[in-house]
Scaffold this active site. Sequence first.
Site, mmCIF file in Angstrom:
data_model
loop_
_atom_site.group_PDB
_atom_site.id
_atom_site.type_symbol
_atom_site.label_atom_id
_atom_site.label_comp_id
_atom_site.label_asym_id
_atom_site.label_seq_id
_atom_site.Cartn_x
_atom_site.Cartn_y
_atom_site.Cartn_z
ATOM 1 N N GLU A 117 0.873 -1.173 0.000
ATOM 2 C CA GLU A 117 0.000 0.000 0.000
ATOM 3 C C GLU A 117 0.903 1.213 0.000
ATOM 4 O O GLU A 117 1.575 1.510 0.984
ATOM 5 C CB GLU A 117 -0.912 -0.001 1.226
ATOM 6 C CG GLU A 117 -1.919 1.140 1.220
ATOM 7 C CD GLU A 117 -1.929 1.917 2.510
ATOM 8 O OE1 GLU A 117 -1.653 3.140 2.450
ATOM 9 O OE2 GLU A 117 -2.211 1.340 3.560
ATOM 10 N N CYS A 148 -2.327 8.456 3.961
ATOM 11 C CA CYS A 148 -2.138 7.933 2.610
ATOM 12 C C CYS A 148 -3.374 8.146 1.749
ATOM 13 O O CYS A 148 -3.279 8.146 0.516
ATOM 14 C CB CYS A 148 -1.765 6.449 2.661
ATOM 15 S SG CYS A 148 -2.959 5.432 3.564
#
Length: 517
Positions: free
Chosen positions: A258, A297
């Site tokens: 990720e 993020c």
Amino acid sequence: MLLESYLQDTWAAPTTTEASAADVHDAVTGELVCRVSSTGLDLAAAFDHARRAGGQALRVLTFHQRADLLDAVAAAVRARREELYALSTRAGATLADARHDVDGGIRVLRDYATRTRTELPDAPHLLEGPAERLARGEDFLGVHLVTPSPGLMLQVNAFNFPVWAPLEKLAQALLAGLPSVIKPASPTAYLTEHLVRIVTDAGVLPPGSLQLVVGSARPALDLLQEQDILSFTGSAATAQTLRTHPNLVARSVRLNAEADSVNAIVLAQDVTPGTPLFEAFVREVVTEMTVKAGQKCTAIRRVLVPREHEAATLDAVASELAGVTIGNPAAEGVRMGAVVSLAQRDDVRRAVRRIAESGRLVHGDPDKVRVVDADPQRGAFLDTLLISADPDAAAPHEVEPFGPAATVLAYRDTAHAMALVARGRGSLAASLVGDDLDWTTAFVREAAPWHGRLHLMDSANMTQTTGHGSPLPALRHGGPGRAGGGSEMAGTRGVLDLMQRTALQASPRLLDTFRTK
């Protein structure tokens, strides 16, 4: 103070001296918090202990018994969460930021425990779906058996969610029968270390099922084997390096990445300034810029608006940002704290300057900021930074300022907006804001392949939405392309993704034993 690692069910200090370890500083005051190093730690023995003791103990448990472990961990962390809140201020987090991190992790554990008891059997494995008849008769059938792998999960986590990230990954790993070795990012390793102390003090997990490596984990990459999983959260550049690591390639080690992404929010042409939906859109942008000082993020980096609404958007967002109080997160009235370190502050400054080369700064100054109850030079403080840029320039779509910054980009028409969103080359999340169903439907079809999650906000749900930047346990968290190509959470689907799916071809008599045992 040298942080300790937790290996083979005991706390172990590195053999390095404090002077040669990496320093970690308080994001608010600049004071030394701790030093980190993994020198001298026996990682090979720790990995063997995870596979041999932790893995074996977890694999004999049923899904429901593993769910009980999640509830026990959640209870242990909740009982001492105030300690994690207090420690989070040293990372620049406000109380609201800390709750996103700590309480979010607790909720993921509990959600997965509940979901598992409802959706998975009280057995160590899962037999998927109805049997397929493979011959003319009824005595040769095929099914898929999902079983735990005899490996481990190495978690390599980012600095921004030092509690939520390890707990979120631990939830799925434990349910899948995998022991976890956690490697936290150094700038907030002291928070993850305290989290692990809370869990180990409670004594709720089987031996070997949870370990912690503080400091560099590069040597650990050579220790991973075919049944192991490397779950990485961090930069796209590091993810790219990991994909070509010789040992990972040679052993086909599963990498779940990720990575950072230049997430977007798109305002539809039917939404006009001054309406409730427009105001909700502005709040969404400001929230994503200021929660955890923009260090998420999933945070919005690109704000796409119709050209005719660009000026109104800039004015509305800048006006909201002007009311954000920045400073010591422990001080009353402070809404946004510091970024995690001076190095991170410098990274954001460089990124903002590069994007602003194709436009202008509308709000904020990268080099100056007014703060409450803190020294703006010693602390890693940044102003909220709003940029207006040429939508067709490269930098806004390629450079991610991982802090309280966003760029407004004016699009000409829907086709232009769709093309601009795709220039991010893959994102964790995007938001579409509008009431025009035809517009939203067409945009979703175009944008879906580029995103792990699409947040669709309209007048019907704007007061109920959980927000652009909030991953949810039931839904996939991850994204294609630049975002890493990985997948986390996604409910029990994500648990099964961590397990081995094997096709069984056998008689009904034999297959029935797997349904009952």
